[in-house]
Design an enzyme around this catalytic site. Structure first.
Site, PDB file in Angstrom:
ATOM      1  NE  ARG A   1      -2.232   0.814   3.707  1.00 14.85           N
ATOM      2  CZ  ARG A   1      -1.953   1.695   4.674  1.00 14.85           C
ATOM      3  NH1 ARG A   1      -0.951   1.481   5.501  1.00 14.85           N
ATOM      4  NH2 ARG A   1      -2.672   2.792   4.804  1.00 14.85           N
TER       5      ARG A   1
ATOM      6  CG  ASP B   1       6.568  -2.676  -3.426  1.00 19.33           C
ATOM      7  OD1 ASP B   1       6.593  -1.501  -3.022  1.00 19.33           O
ATOM      8  OD2 ASP B   1       5.510  -3.304  -3.593  1.00 19.33           O
ATOM      9  CB  ILE B   2      11.169   1.650  -4.328  1.00 14.83           C
ATOM     10  CG1 ILE B   2      12.099   0.582  -4.908  1.00 14.83           C
ATOM     11  CG2 ILE B   2      11.958   2.671  -3.525  1.00 14.83           C
ATOM     12  CD1 ILE B   2      12.778  -0.294  -3.899  1.00 14.83           C
ATOM     13  CD  GLU B   3       4.744   0.339  -1.324  1.00 16.44           C
ATOM     14  OE1 GLU B   3       3.843   1.002  -0.783  1.00 16.44           O
ATOM     15  OE2 GLU B   3       4.691  -0.904  -1.456  1.00 16.44           O
ATOM     16  N   GLY B   4       7.199   4.862   0.047  1.00 19.68           N
ATOM     17  CA  GLY B   4       7.385   5.708   1.209  1.00 19.68           C
ATOM     18  C   GLY B   4       8.730   6.409   1.211  1.00 19.68           C
TER      19      GLY B   4
END
Length: 522
Positions: free
Chosen positions: A2, A342-345
């Protein structure tokens, strides 16, 4: 998986490349300019101040002009004063004192492509003397040719060095012809004949126009079958949360759903050590029996590093060598053909770890030439966020041959139709990638686009339903997207109402979304 609801700032901080001290006039300090990253409308710039003298420097000041249309945006590790197009950077309290032979760097984001002119260091020339640069860069090394399709080959190499500290670009000659020019350390030759061998040589050029010797020629052969993208990719590979309890069985889910491929989530960091959701060491081959069963059934898996929870390895490991070793251990343990990041935030806005990851992935791909790498990034209907674009640009400039840029078409926190928004996000991402990869055809760029919606109720309360899934599959079939996925397979299996980590919270039958997505085959 998310994604956060608010856009992150353009850059929270930016990478400092600590360059080897450049050659200087005897006994004098110098300041060497470098572009550490470039994109269509600007670049990341830095100066490395080196004390070539025999006595310590107590402070330094670097000043230069930028041409009209280029300005300094955010900056770091220096204090800035500006007068028109004239910029003066002075040391901070922690990096002003330089012993003989020591160096310090500062940098900035340039809005515009113009480079500094008239550089002065402590009132004198930045070159450390008045002589003209006549020394060429070193020749590129470790040149390889791979990623063959019926109409393209990708050449990769290790970066050259120059006495100025700045290699302006590289020239790639195919079969002895007129060279093409790039700024990164990879080049994709397109428009080639299928089943044909081509030879490539690479040389470096510095800002003064000096060119290195050409590298030794290397050859590669395009595949047969014309100009289409290579077959064998994971056209549909939904995410499966391997940290769910009880541990999901991919073979059972594949048998029930009709899907053959999965993206296993997530490997994160325990200090600088790869771990399955901070619980199992991948070096021990955890869940490899499931992977073997999926492969025996004609499918394959992609292992995803990162995610919304935990720490991605590039943030935890302090060097490219250490990071590469962890990535390589996972690829080797599972004999991977596909790896996702998956590179988030905060991870997407941290330039130091972004650059470290890009360099490690380039090395990983050199060690495993057939490894297909995807980046999974936050998106809006208007396209990748500025941070996400920077992640892609950094990978491109490091020489990573990206297979797919997968966008998380979810959690927009807007009153929009989430089916339409997913299609719009794909179209917007295509336009961004087309700008970043002008040498690729439209078909090749569409084949780089992946889309991952969140099934059913999103974290923001909006709904992505079965009609939206069919709309995306139809769109993907028309454009031949590189990949479709969704978050997440166990939620689709459970088909329940309840906590979002378990349920989609909409009316559906078990595996209903999987059966819709299974219709997409590339």
């Amino acid at each position: 998986m998310r994604r956060p609801s608010a856009l992150l700032t353009l850059f929270a901080a930016l990478l400092l490349l600590v360059l080897a001290p450049p050659a200087t006039a005897a006994g004098t300090p110098s300041a060497a300019f470098a572009k550490t990253s470039t994109w269509e409308a600007g670049y990341q710039g830095s100066y490395t101040v080196t004390n070539g003298g025999s006595t310590s420097l107590s402070s330094w000041s670097v000043e230069f002009d930028l041409p009209s249309g280029s300005t300094v945006g955010s900056y770091w590790d220096a204090l800035l004063t500006q007068s028109g197009n004239h910029y003066t950077f002075k040391n901070r309290e922690y990096n002003g004192s330089l012993a003989p032979g020591a160096s310090a760097s500062f940098g900035w984001v340039s809005n515009g492509t113009g480079t500094p002119t008239g550089c002065k260091l402590n009132g004198g020339p930045c070159t450390g003397g008045s002589g003209t640069d006549t020394t060429p860069p070193s020749a590129p090394s470790a040149v390889t040719v791979g990623s063959a399709t019926g109409s393209s080959l990708t050449v990769r190499w290790s970066a050259s060095t120059d006495d100025s500290g700045f290699v302006a670009g590289y020239e790639i000659s195919r079969d002895g012809g007129t060279p093409a020019t790039v700024t990164g350390t990879s080049y994709t030759a397109t428009g080639l004949q299928s089943g044909t061998s081509y030879s490539f040589r690479v040389r470096a050029r510095d800002a003064a126009g000096n060119v290195s010797a050409y590298s030794t020629a290397v050859s590669g052969t395009t595949t047969t079958g014309g100009g289409q993208q290579p077959s064998g990719g994971l056209s549909t590979a939904p995410y499966i949360d391997m940290g769910a309890w009880p541990t999901p069985s991919m073979p059972d889910m594949a048998s029930a759903s009709g899907l053959k491929n999965y993206t296993m989530a997530f490997i994160t960091a325990s200090a600088c050590k790869a771990m399955w959701f901070n619980a199992y060491d991948p070096r021990d081959g955890w869940a490899k029996d499931q992977i073997d069963a999926i492969r025996a059934g004609g499918g394959d898996v992609k292992i995803s590093f990162g995610g919304a929870s935990g720490i991605e390895l590039a943030q935890a490991c302090g060097s490219v060598d250490a990071l590469y070793a962890e990535y390589n251990a996972v690829v080797t343990a599972y004999d991977l053909k596909y790896a996702d990041f998956d590179i988030e935030g905060a991870a997407s806005a941290d330039p130091t770890s972004v650059a470290r990851r890009s360099q490690a992935l380039a090395r990983l791909q050199q060690a495993h030439p057939d490894l297909k790498i995807s980046l999974t990034l936050p998106v809006l209907p208007e396209g990748l966020t500025s941070d996400g674009l920077n992640v892609v640009t950094s990978a491109r400039d490091a020489g990573v041959d990206l297979d797919v840029v997968n966008v998380m078409a979810m959690d927009y926190y807007r009153s929009v139709d989430y089916g339409d928004a997913a299609v719009q996000a794909a179209q917007s991402t295509f336009a961004q990638l087309k700008s970043l990869y002008p040498g690729k055809t439209d078909a090749q760029v569409w084949a780089m686009v992946g889309v991952t919606p969140m099934l059913g109720q999103n974290d923001d309360g909006h709904i992505y339903d079965q009609a939206d899934a069919r709309q995306l599959v139809s769109f993907a079939q028309g454009k031949h997207l590189g990949e479709l996925a969704f978050w997440e397979a166990t939620r689709d299996r459970n088909a329940c109402t309840g906590a979002l980590y378990q349920c989609t919270n909409i009316p559906q039958s078990p595996y209903e979304f999987a059966k819709i997505f299974a219709a997409y085959t590339g």
